[in-house]
Design an enzyme around this catalytic site. Structure first.
Site, PDB file in Angstrom:
ATOM      1  N   SER A 190      -3.392   3.692  -2.548  1.00 15.03           N
ATOM      2  CA  SER A 190      -3.506   2.517  -3.409  1.00 15.03           C
ATOM      3  C   SER A 190      -3.144   1.271  -2.615  1.00 15.03           C
ATOM      4  CB  SER A 190      -2.587   2.639  -4.627  1.00 15.03           C
ATOM      5  OG  SER A 190      -3.060   3.626  -5.508  1.00 15.03           O
ATOM      6  N   SER A 229       0.832  -1.199   0.000  1.00 20.14           N
ATOM      7  CA  SER A 229       0.000   0.000   0.000  1.00 20.14           C
ATOM      8  C   SER A 229       0.868   1.250   0.000  1.00 20.14           C
ATOM      9  CB  SER A 229      -0.922   0.001   1.226  1.00 20.14           C
ATOM     10  OG  SER A 229      -1.802   1.112   1.193  1.00 20.14           O
ATOM     11  N   ASP A 230       0.316   2.309  -0.563  1.00 23.82           N
ATOM     12  CA  ASP A 230       1.015   3.601  -0.552  1.00 23.82           C
ATOM     13  C   ASP A 230      -0.013   4.719  -0.481  1.00 23.82           C
ATOM     14  OD1 ASP A 230       3.816   4.811  -0.886  1.00 23.82           O
ATOM     15  OD2 ASP A 230       2.599   5.992  -2.268  1.00 23.82           O
ATOM     16  N   THR A 231       0.334   5.760   0.252  1.00 26.79           N
ATOM     17  CA  THR A 231      -0.561   6.906   0.429  1.00 26.79           C
ATOM     18  C   THR A 231       0.196   8.186   0.133  1.00 26.79           C
ATOM     19  OG1 THR A 231      -1.808   5.760   2.168  1.00 26.79           O
ATOM     20  CG2 THR A 231      -2.030   8.154   2.067  1.00 26.79           C
TER      21      THR A 231
END
Length: 208
Positions: free
Chosen positions: A107, A70-72
């Site tokens: 994502s 995940s990445d923010t």
């Protein structure tokens, strides 16, 4: 066939959110280059990093293992706001967000063998007007240093937020609903799906 789940992160926030859903999983930090590509959009950036994190760990795992990455990132007027390294950078970012609405893009990618998929969640977050002294004081709490956009909505920075339109958990780092749907797609339904009626009834009785 038993499947195992790995979260490609050591983020305490993502670990807590995934655990909140009831899954059993291991955590392995994915050390990848997070540099933006020339002309890369924020959407492409978070999708690429989420997938890269998952793929980096999955390549050393059996095909029965699902790896979640995940990445923010925080975006204001098409500008990606990363993690501030100095007080000046923090003030610059928070000045942009002050009394304005920005986007938070998160994502989540799942990889299992040769199969992969990525989902993206966009949430609008509105800040109150901040004074420079508030920004300085906030910096000295040490909370902004490792946060995209120089704030943590789940911490002290939550007091700056006047309105949110979208997924709160996505802003924290992992969208709960979308993550559950993604894992179900890879053959790992929500743990509550395993409860039969008798198990549910026993829980009700125990609580009485």
């Amino acid at each position: 066939m038993n499947q195992t789940l790995i979260l490609a992160s050591q983020s305490p926030r993502r670990k807590e959110l995934l655990a909140q859903l009831g899954y059993q999983f291991d955590c392995i930090s994915s050390d990848i280059d997070e540099t933006e590509l020339m002309g890369e959009s924020a959407s492409h950036y978070v999708n690429r990093l989420a997938l890269a994190k998952a793929q980096h760990i999955a390549k050393n795992q059996p095909d029965t293992t699902i790896v979640l990455g995940s990445d923010t990132t925080v975006v204001y007027q098409n500008t990606i706001l990363g993690k501030p390294e100095t007080l000046a950078e923090s003030i610059n970012m928070l000045t942009m967000l002050s009394n304005n609405t920005h986007h938070v893009l998160t994502s989540v990618a799942a990889v299992k063998g040769s199969k992969s998929n990525v989902i993206e969640v966009i949430t609008d977050v509105t800040f109150k007007a901040l004074t420079e002294q508030e920004m300085i004081n906030y910096w000295h709490t040490n909370e902004p240093q490792d946060k995209a956009g120089s704030y943590g909505i789940q911490g002290i920075g939550g007091q700056f937020v006047t309105h949110i339109n979208g997924s709160y958990s996505a802003v924290v780092g992992l969208p709960l609903y979308e993550t559950t749907q993604l894992l179900a797609e890879f053959g790992l339904p929500s743990p509550i799906a395993y409860l039969n009626d008798s198990a549910v009834q026993r829980k009700k009785v125990e609580k009485q």
